[in-house]
Design a protein around this motif. Sequence first.
Motif, PDB file in Angstrom:
ATOM      1  N   ILE A 140       0.835  -1.211   0.000  1.00 48.12           N
ATOM      2  CA  ILE A 140       0.000   0.000   0.000  1.00 48.12           C
ATOM      3  C   ILE A 140       0.867   1.257   0.000  1.00 48.12           C
ATOM      4  N   ILE A 141       1.927   1.258   0.828  1.00 54.79           N
ATOM      5  CA  ILE A 141       2.846   2.411   0.874  1.00 54.79           C
ATOM      6  C   ILE A 141       3.470   2.642  -0.498  1.00 54.79           C
ATOM      7  N   LYS A 142       3.899   1.553  -1.116  1.00 52.30           N
ATOM      8  CA  LYS A 142       4.521   1.660  -2.437  1.00 52.30           C
ATOM      9  C   LYS A 142       3.515   2.209  -3.461  1.00 52.30           C
ATOM     10  N   ALA A 143       2.280   1.717  -3.417  1.00 53.70           N
ATOM     11  CA  ALA A 143       1.251   2.157  -4.366  1.00 53.70           C
ATOM     12  C   ALA A 143       0.945   3.646  -4.193  1.00 53.70           C
ATOM     13  N   TYR A 144       0.835   4.096  -2.938  1.00 55.97           N
ATOM     14  CA  TYR A 144       0.563   5.514  -2.693  1.00 55.97           C
ATOM     15  C   TYR A 144       1.740   6.397  -3.139  1.00 55.97           C
ATOM     16  N   ALA A 145       2.956   5.904  -2.934  1.00 61.43           N
ATOM     17  CA  ALA A 145       4.139   6.655  -3.369  1.00 61.43           C
ATOM     18  C   ALA A 145       4.137   6.801  -4.889  1.00 61.43           C
ATOM     19  N   GLN A 146       3.817   5.695  -5.591  1.00 58.98           N
ATOM     20  CA  GLN A 146       3.764   5.754  -7.054  1.00 58.98           C
ATOM     21  C   GLN A 146       2.639   6.680  -7.526  1.00 58.98           C
ATOM     22  N   LEU A 147       1.495   6.621  -6.833  1.00 58.46           N
ATOM     23  CA  LEU A 147       0.365   7.476  -7.185  1.00 58.46           C
ATOM     24  C   LEU A 147       0.717   8.951  -6.973  1.00 58.46           C
ATOM     25  N   ALA A 148       1.378   9.232  -5.848  1.00 58.15           N
ATOM     26  CA  ALA A 148       1.777  10.608  -5.550  1.00 58.15           C
ATOM     27  C   ALA A 148       2.777  11.123  -6.588  1.00 58.15           C
ATOM     28  N   LEU A 149       3.700  10.253  -7.012  1.00 57.09           N
ATOM     29  CA  LEU A 149       4.680  10.649  -8.018  1.00 57.09           C
ATOM     30  C   LEU A 149       4.017  10.980  -9.356  1.00 57.09           C
ATOM     31  N   SER A 150       3.039  10.150  -9.727  1.00 58.48           N
ATOM     32  CA  SER A 150       2.406  10.330 -11.038  1.00 58.48           C
ATOM     33  C   SER A 150       1.472  11.541 -11.079  1.00 58.48           C
ATOM     34  N   THR A 151       0.904  11.915  -9.933  1.00 60.20           N
ATOM     35  CA  THR A 151      -0.078  13.015  -9.920  1.00 60.20           C
ATOM     36  C   THR A 151       0.510  14.349  -9.497  1.00 60.20           C
ATOM     37  N   SER A 152       1.762  14.314  -8.998  1.00 59.68           N
ATOM     38  CA  SER A 152       2.332  15.558  -8.470  1.00 59.68           C
ATOM     39  C   SER A 152       3.376  16.176  -9.385  1.00 59.68           C
ATOM     40  N   LYS A 153       3.576  15.592 -10.561  1.00 54.84           N
ATOM     41  CA  LYS A 153       4.568  16.142 -11.482  1.00 54.84           C
ATOM     42  C   LYS A 153       4.199  17.577 -11.850  1.00 54.84           C
ATOM     43  N   CYS A 175       4.500  20.080  -7.360  1.00 50.57           N
ATOM     44  CA  CYS A 175       5.165  20.187  -6.057  1.00 50.57           C
ATOM     45  C   CYS A 175       6.666  20.367  -6.287  1.00 50.57           C
ATOM     46  N   PRO A 176       7.366  20.904  -5.292  1.00 53.77           N
ATOM     47  CA  PRO A 176       8.794  21.181  -5.443  1.00 53.77           C
ATOM     48  C   PRO A 176       9.600  19.913  -5.768  1.00 53.77           C
ATOM     49  N   PRO A 177      10.724  20.063  -6.472  1.00 54.34           N
ATOM     50  CA  PRO A 177      11.588  18.918  -6.801  1.00 54.34           C
ATOM     51  C   PRO A 177      12.032  18.128  -5.560  1.00 54.34           C
ATOM     52  N   LEU A 178      12.240  18.841  -4.460  1.00 50.25           N
ATOM     53  CA  LEU A 178      12.672  18.150  -3.235  1.00 50.25           C
ATOM     54  C   LEU A 178      11.624  17.131  -2.784  1.00 50.25           C
ATOM     55  N   ILE A 179      10.343  17.524  -2.829  1.00 50.00           N
ATOM     56  CA  ILE A 179       9.262  16.600  -2.452  1.00 50.00           C
ATOM     57  C   ILE A 179       9.222  15.420  -3.422  1.00 50.00           C
ATOM     58  N   GLN A 180       9.426  15.728  -4.723  1.00 53.82           N
ATOM     59  CA  GLN A 180       9.468  14.665  -5.727  1.00 53.82           C
ATOM     60  C   GLN A 180      10.578  13.653  -5.403  1.00 53.82           C
ATOM     61  N   SER A 181      11.738  14.182  -4.988  1.00 51.59           N
ATOM     62  CA  SER A 181      12.857  13.274  -4.663  1.00 51.59           C
ATOM     63  C   SER A 181      12.542  12.429  -3.428  1.00 51.59           C
ATOM     64  N   TYR A 182      11.845  13.035  -2.445  1.00 45.02           N
ATOM     65  CA  TYR A 182      11.448  12.277  -1.255  1.00 45.02           C
ATOM     66  C   TYR A 182      10.502  11.140  -1.636  1.00 45.02           C
ATOM     67  N   LEU A 183       9.536  11.449  -2.503  1.00 45.26           N
ATOM     68  CA  LEU A 183       8.579  10.432  -2.937  1.00 45.26           C
ATOM     69  C   LEU A 183       9.280   9.307  -3.706  1.00 45.26           C
ATOM     70  N   SER A 184      10.249   9.698  -4.522  1.00 39.66           N
ATOM     71  CA  SER A 184      11.006   8.694  -5.285  1.00 39.66           C
ATOM     72  C   SER A 184      11.774   7.767  -4.352  1.00 39.66           C
ATOM     73  N   LYS A 185      12.347   8.345  -3.288  1.00 36.64           N
ATOM     74  CA  LYS A 185      13.077   7.528  -2.322  1.00 36.64           C
ATOM     75  C   LYS A 185      12.136   6.599  -1.562  1.00 36.64           C
ATOM     76  N   ILE A 186      10.952   7.091  -1.218  1.00 35.68           N
ATOM     77  CA  ILE A 186       9.960   6.229  -0.541  1.00 35.68           C
ATOM     78  C   ILE A 186       9.586   5.063  -1.444  1.00 35.68           C
ATOM     79  N   GLU A 187       9.368   5.358  -2.726  1.00 37.27           N
ATOM     80  CA  GLU A 187       8.985   4.306  -3.678  1.00 37.27           C
ATOM     81  C   GLU A 187      10.111   3.296  -3.847  1.00 37.27           C
ATOM     82  N   ALA A 188      11.360   3.777  -3.938  1.00 41.21           N
ATOM     83  CA  ALA A 188      12.516   2.892  -4.120  1.00 41.21           C
ATOM     84  C   ALA A 188      12.729   2.007  -2.894  1.00 41.21           C
ATOM     85  N   GLN A 189      12.635   2.588  -1.702  1.00 42.44           N
ATOM     86  CA  GLN A 189      12.835   1.806  -0.475  1.00 42.44           C
ATOM     87  C   GLN A 189      11.698   0.813  -0.257  1.00 42.44           C
TER      88      GLN A 189
END
Length: 398
Positions: free
Chosen positions: A193-206, A209-223
């Motif tokens: 579920i965490i991974k799915a929400y991270a991917q959803l947030a990445l796809s809808t926030s392009k 939101c600031p690049p820093l938040i994008q990088s945080y979301l990418s790290k959450i998805e990767a981890q």
Amino acid sequence: MTELVNVTLENEMDLILAYKKAIRVAERLNLTISTQTTFATAVSEICRGIIEKTDTGVLSIGIMKEEIRYSLAAQISFGEDIVYNSSDEGFLYAQKLLPHLGIRTISGRTAIELKIGLPRSSGLNTAKINILIHFFNEEEPYTPYEEIKRKNSHLSQIAEERDEELRQTKIINEQKTEFISIASHELKTPVTIIKAYAQLALSTSKGQCPPLIQSYLSKIEAQSSKLTFLIQQLLDVSKIESGKFDYRLERVDLDTYLQETLSQIKLSIPNHQLSWELNCPINLKLDKLRIEQVLSNIIGNAAKYSSSESLIELKTYCNEDNHAIIAVSDKGIGISGGNLEKIFEKFFRDAEVIQKYSGLGMGLYISSKIIHGHGGRIWAESIPGKGATFCFSLPAES
């Protein structure tokens, strides 16, 4: 009763030993020779009757205290299934020698008890009894037969202790496997579920939101992806341990299968070069997903333990036994000779790499089980500091 000596009653030689032991205890208590002989004879008569009926009898001789008086006592015990009563010839004879004789049940075993009161002049007390216990514990065997008997008893005790250790180890392993299985199942859903929400947030926030938040979301998805992979490995280990690791075998052309699979795996190691040379065009029966798992584990390890941009090579060939051999080589840190066999053990990790590289030591263990499940074998060759080659074989379709 405070036991001083005991004898397992297995055969006629134990009858002699029982007599000598009874004499020896009575002698150490300073009883008269006639009393020693009377007590030992009564004991041996009971023992004779028991030995005729079973080889599981046990004689115990010691000191019994009743109120303020001590008695020299003997107890001959045996299984309840053995028929023995007060009409037995040996019992009747012993009864003539000793006034205190009886039969009772103790902890599921029948016991015949004999005792003879000790004179007050014996001056027996706790300290003297402890001296007697020490004396008989340290006393040398009376005969070569008793020495062999003691050694056999010691070996049997060691064997029983080892059996108990193995039993306890098996129980602990079963509990550990059950815990891993339950914990992995419970973790899998929230992590997914965490991974799915991270991917959803990445796809809808392009762009929103600031690049820093994008990088945080990418790290959450990767981890989350890493955690999902580790959970799946734990599930695989629990399936292997419980014998529920099944395979869905299907007929494949090896070259075609490897071309497709390696093209996908190559994408997972973007910082390394992956090349392959296929020289074994045969048909195999295998579980495509499981063999892909093996290849991913081995190639992933090759990338992990070698420098960025270095080359990882995969080659195949057919041997004389009609097996396909798949070899993966890297230019990494290599493996010390003493660890080449251990690396396929569950949770094993080389002490030299634990601090520098992450992992739980499950990938190669799972890979070895998958290859063995396909009727093949897996091994590794390495020169420390110059890289390693992992090989596994798969039998051709019969």
